[in-house]
Design a protein around this motif. Sequence first.
Motif, short mmCIF file in Angstrom:
data_model
loop_
_atom_site.label_atom_id
_atom_site.label_comp_id
_atom_site.label_asym_id
_atom_site.label_seq_id
_atom_site.Cartn_x
_atom_site.Cartn_y
_atom_site.Cartn_z
N GLY A 120 0.83 -1.18 0.00
CA GLY A 120 0.00 0.00 0.00
C GLY A 120 0.87 1.24 0.00
O GLY A 120 2.07 1.17 -0.28
N THR A 121 0.27 2.36 0.34
CA THR A 121 0.95 3.65 0.28
C THR A 121 1.10 4.25 1.67
O THR A 121 0.16 4.23 2.48
CB THR A 121 0.16 4.64 -0.60
N ILE A 122 2.29 4.76 1.95
CA ILE A 122 2.59 5.46 3.19
C ILE A 122 2.90 6.91 2.85
O ILE A 122 3.72 7.18 1.96
CB ILE A 122 3.80 4.83 3.91
N GLU A 123 2.25 7.85 3.53
CA GLU A 123 2.54 9.26 3.30
C GLU A 123 3.52 9.77 4.35
O GLU A 123 3.42 9.43 5.53
CB GLU A 123 1.26 10.10 3.37
N ILE A 124 4.47 10.59 3.90
CA ILE A 124 5.40 11.24 4.82
C ILE A 124 5.42 12.74 4.50
O ILE A 124 5.19 13.14 3.36
CB ILE A 124 6.83 10.65 4.73
N GLY A 125 5.66 13.55 5.52
CA GLY A 125 5.64 15.00 5.31
C GLY A 125 6.47 15.71 6.37
O GLY A 125 7.02 15.10 7.28
N GLY A 126 6.54 17.02 6.23
CA GLY A 126 7.28 17.83 7.19
C GLY A 126 6.46 18.11 8.43
O GLY A 126 5.26 17.86 8.48
N PRO A 127 7.11 18.65 9.48
CA PRO A 127 6.42 18.88 10.75
C PRO A 127 5.61 20.17 10.80
O PRO A 127 4.87 20.40 11.76
CB PRO A 127 7.58 18.94 11.75
N GLU A 128 5.72 21.02 9.76
CA GLU A 128 5.05 22.32 9.79
C GLU A 128 4.25 22.54 8.50
O GLU A 128 4.69 22.15 7.43
CB GLU A 128 6.07 23.46 9.88
N GLN A 129 3.11 23.21 8.65
CA GLN A 129 2.35 23.63 7.47
C GLN A 129 2.54 25.13 7.25
O GLN A 129 2.64 25.91 8.19
CB GLN A 129 0.86 23.35 7.64
N PHE A 130 2.62 25.50 5.98
CA PHE A 130 2.77 26.88 5.58
C PHE A 130 1.78 27.16 4.45
O PHE A 130 1.15 26.24 3.92
CB PHE A 130 4.18 27.15 5.02
N ARG A 131 1.69 28.42 4.04
CA ARG A 131 1.10 28.78 2.76
C ARG A 131 2.24 28.76 1.75
O ARG A 131 3.31 29.31 1.99
CB ARG A 131 0.46 30.16 2.81
N LEU A 132 2.01 28.11 0.61
CA LEU A 132 3.06 27.94 -0.38
C LEU A 132 3.70 29.26 -0.77
O LEU A 132 4.92 29.41 -0.79
CB LEU A 132 2.48 27.24 -1.61
N ASP A 133 2.87 30.25 -1.10
CA ASP A 133 3.41 31.54 -1.54
C ASP A 133 4.20 32.23 -0.44
O ASP A 133 5.25 32.83 -0.67
CB ASP A 133 2.27 32.45 -2.04
#
Length: 260
Positions: A180-193
């Motif tokens: 199956g699929t495992i998602e990984i990401g960073g510890p912080e969310q931002f607005r892209l711009d």
Amino acid sequence: MKIVVIGGSGLIGSKLVPKLREQGHEAIAASPSSGVNSFTGEGLAEALQGASAVVDVSNSPSWDDAAVLKFFEASTRNLLTYEAAAGVGHHVALSVVGTQRLSESGYFRAKIAQEKLIKESSIPYSIVQATQFLEFLKGLADISMVGDKVHLAPVLFQPMAADDVATAVGRIAVGPPVNGTIEIGGPEQFRLDELVQRHLARLGDPREVIADPNALYSGAKVNDRTLVPGNNARLGETRYETWLNQTTGQLSHTKSQPAA
């Protein structure tokens, strides 16, 4: 374990191979420069002999729609064929969070095709979908120019450090296939711009970032959910400011690419 890393000399592969070796595994850095070419099949039979797992962190040398599709389809087919012959028990592929939501993009259509081949194969697998790498923030600005300004959609964005990507992929590679699929990401969310504007300022880059809801991301429309992982994602530890302090002086030389 013997683990063959396809794309072993690239951004993620060059970090992953030493991490696996530090854990006592026999990690093989496979790339065209070492005589192993997943696109042509050259050297695969020899490299995969006795391997327990294959980790594919390779990327297409061309972003042209037709070329990138040809690369991922041919490379993945070759890997799966040679893995079956060698008795490899785990195929790990690095992909991108939001791939299925970005099908307007030729690059992501190629990643969709790659994932489909893996899922339909007889080889047990783990697909690791990562968010965009912090290392590519400047590259995102470079490919988002309209005139003399950077146009980016003001959507949620959760980038991660390449070192954290390599750590997560390494943990999955030495474990059992999830099929199956495992998602990984960073510890912080931002607005892209906002993050790209902040990053350019830190680099001393005078370009202005325009928050443009109609701006495309690698050729695709995006919204607040497109680029961020789900609630069950495994998150890296490196925050933007920590990463920036660790990499000051190297950033302006980073080559952009969509991911992986």
